[in-house]
Design a protein around this motif. Structure first.
Motif, PDB file in Angstrom:
ATOM      1  N   LEU A 275      63.259 -37.645 120.735  1.00 12.80           N
ATOM      2  CA  LEU A 275      63.433 -37.176 119.432  1.00 12.80           C
ATOM      3  C   LEU A 275      63.193 -37.984 118.314  1.00 12.80           C
ATOM      4  O   LEU A 275      62.332 -37.688 117.351  1.00 12.80           O
ATOM      5  CB  LEU A 275      65.001 -36.632 119.458  1.00 12.80           C
ATOM      6  N   VAL A 276      63.457 -39.055 118.249  1.00 14.68           N
ATOM      7  CA  VAL A 276      63.316 -40.184 117.333  1.00 14.68           C
ATOM      8  C   VAL A 276      61.813 -40.422 117.306  1.00 14.68           C
ATOM      9  O   VAL A 276      61.423 -40.459 116.171  1.00 14.68           O
ATOM     10  CB  VAL A 276      64.036 -41.497 117.523  1.00 14.68           C
ATOM     11  N   LEU A 278      59.175 -38.525 118.124  1.00 12.38           N
ATOM     12  CA  LEU A 278      58.565 -37.416 117.498  1.00 12.38           C
ATOM     13  C   LEU A 278      58.638 -37.092 116.122  1.00 12.38           C
ATOM     14  O   LEU A 278      57.817 -36.594 115.219  1.00 12.38           O
ATOM     15  CB  LEU A 278      59.066 -35.897 118.422  1.00 12.38           C
ATOM     16  N   VAL A 279      59.921 -37.441 115.526  1.00  9.18           N
ATOM     17  CA  VAL A 279      60.179 -37.289 114.130  1.00  9.18           C
ATOM     18  C   VAL A 279      59.360 -38.457 113.361  1.00  9.18           C
ATOM     19  O   VAL A 279      58.982 -38.223 112.110  1.00  9.18           O
ATOM     20  CB  VAL A 279      61.827 -37.737 113.702  1.00  9.18           C
ATOM     21  N   LEU A 280      59.274 -39.720 113.960  1.00  9.51           N
ATOM     22  CA  LEU A 280      58.672 -40.665 113.212  1.00  9.51           C
ATOM     23  C   LEU A 280      56.893 -40.484 113.315  1.00  9.51           C
ATOM     24  O   LEU A 280      56.233 -40.982 112.316  1.00  9.51           O
ATOM     25  CB  LEU A 280      59.006 -42.028 113.947  1.00  9.51           C
ATOM     26  N   PHE A 356      55.382 -30.160 114.456  1.00  9.64           N
ATOM     27  CA  PHE A 356      56.748 -29.766 114.066  1.00  9.64           C
ATOM     28  C   PHE A 356      57.105 -28.900 115.169  1.00  9.64           C
ATOM     29  O   PHE A 356      58.277 -28.932 115.349  1.00  9.64           O
ATOM     30  CB  PHE A 356      56.435 -28.765 112.847  1.00  9.64           C
ATOM     31  N   VAL A 359      58.916 -31.275 117.661  1.00 10.93           N
ATOM     32  CA  VAL A 359      60.274 -31.679 117.128  1.00 10.93           C
ATOM     33  C   VAL A 359      61.148 -30.602 117.213  1.00 10.93           C
ATOM     34  O   VAL A 359      62.411 -30.738 117.735  1.00 10.93           O
ATOM     35  CB  VAL A 359      60.071 -32.081 115.724  1.00 10.93           C
ATOM     36  N   LEU A 363      64.472 -30.865 119.598  1.00  7.61           N
ATOM     37  CA  LEU A 363      66.013 -30.676 118.876  1.00  7.61           C
ATOM     38  C   LEU A 363      66.805 -29.489 119.902  1.00  7.61           C
ATOM     39  O   LEU A 363      68.165 -29.775 119.748  1.00  7.61           O
ATOM     40  CB  LEU A 363      65.761 -30.060 117.575  1.00  7.61           C
TER      41      LEU A 363
END
Length: 395
Positions: A275-276, A278-280, A356, A359, A363
């Motif tokens: 998750l981290v 993909l957000v970055l 997106f 992500v 989530l």
């Protein structure tokens, strides 16, 4: 252990099979942005190829028991691998898009059956380390495909896949391979008492496998399109980034048996890292974003093998074989749906939508994965230790 004993190991055969079946998977996602012009198709047409492959793979994702009821696993693996050789060569040298779709559907059918037989083997072995070796070879093959395509050509990638499948067939056909006795049980037609599978562990297992397999497949298939279309990377650089993604998966899985953590910690740390990362990725400069996909592969590496090898811990040993088939069905269904749907979204919103969607899937999948680490079947003691398994010590 002697060289002859190593050659009798069924794990060696399974590793070679997984290496062969994964090479086309990494190839078509990475090479399509350039290869599409040869077929006169758009970027979104990749969704049709993914759909054909996915439907084929989904159709045979739970066929291990029916196959083993009829033929020995040696015969099944050999025949399927030889058919794989033919399908790879037709796909690599074909010039017609409709024929390409048919080839991808056949490749999906063969991959689903071989993957189902491998999962059945792994359910009996029940070891995170050996699962890491098998699925690490899967990642290695998927990394080889984009690399060969970037350096040489689309055709060269499929020729490599055909050669690997031929080698897998030659290894599988040997009667000296010491397959576990449990693989032959379906042929004995022995009656097994019916067992009840608890609903909550079953649903959580299926959802966790579905979510993270969808992430893995969609990232592999669409990361090159994202990097080229949304971030301005060159075609070669994007293909190498996909190869790096699979290299991360390969490295993580091959060394999974050396991680001194219990499965619950492996799953938790890996899920959070996914998750981290993909957000970055959309926040990083393009070059760093390319390396971000390498780390994404590393983070994803341990999740599927660990979930598969700990199935019995959640649902019990008696139901593990049946549930492992359901997990493969669910995983292939989710991977096919999300990857194919991405083609429609890319056509409608552009390639920037890819990250997106990834992500969003992460989530949704992470809480389910964490819940999976907290449930244990009353019939099975909690798996708190991670064993190291090397090829010479595998069954």
């Amino acid at each position: 252990m002697s060289q002859g004993a190593r050659l009798r190991s069924p794990l060696l055969v399974e590793c070679m099979i997984y290496l062969a079946i994964s090479t086309p998977l990494g190839l078509f996602g990475a090479a399509w942005p350039q290869q599409r012009e040869q077929f006169g198709q758009s970027s979104g047409a990749l969704g049709l190829l993914i759909l054909a492959y996915g439907i084929g793979r989904l159709s045979t994702a739970a066929t291990a028991l029916p196959i083993l009821c009829r033929v020995h696993i040696r015969v099944a693996n050999t025949v399927l691998c030889l058919l794989f050789v033919v399908a790879d060569l037709v796909a690599g040298f074909g010039q017609n898009f409709v024929m390409l779709i048919v080839c991808f559907a056949v490749i999906g059918l063969l991959t689903g059956a071989l993957d189902s037989l491998g999962a059945r083997f792994q359910t009996l072995v029940r070891n995170v380390g050996s699962a890491g070796l098998m699925f690490g070879c899967y990642g290695l093959g998927a990394a080889l495909g984009p690399a060969v395509s970037a350096v040489f050509s689309w055709t060269a990638g499929f020729v490599l896949a055909a050669l690997l499948a031929l080698l897998a067939a030659l290894l599988a056909v040997r009667p000296q391979v010491d397959w576990p006795a449990g693989l032959m049980e379906p042929r004995h037609k022995r009656k097994v008492p019916a067992t009840e599978t608890r609903t909550v562990p079953l649903v959580l297992s299926l959802l966790a496998v579905a979510g993270f397999c969808a992430l893995e497949a969609t990232s592999a298939n669409w990361s090159a399109t994202y990097l080229e279309g949304a971030r301005g990377a060159s075609a070669v650089a994007a293909s190498l980034a996909v190869s790096g993604f699979w290299a991360g998966i390969t490295f993580g899985r091959l060394f999974l048996g050396r991680v001194p953590w219990p499965p619950s910690r492996i799953l938790t740390v890996a899920g959070l890292s996914v998750l981290v990362t993909l957000v970055l990725i959309p926040l990083l400069p393009t070059r760093l974003a390319m390396f971000g996909f390498v780390f994404l592969g590393l983070a994803l590496a341990g999740i599927f093998p660990t979930l598969l090898s700990t199935t019995a811990d959640r649902v019990g040993h008696a139901a593990a074989g049946k549930v492992s088939g359901w997990q493969l069905l669910t995983a292939n269904f989710a991977a096919t749906c999300v990857s194919a749907l991405m083609g429609l979204l890319v056509v409608r919103f552009g390639p920037q939508v890819i990250i997106f969607v990834l992500v969003g899937v992460a989530l949704c999948a992470l809480p389910v994965l964490i819940l999976c680490t907290r449930i244990h079947s009353p019939d099975e003691p909690p798996n708190t230790a991670q064993r190291v398994v090397r090829p010479e010590h595998a069954p």
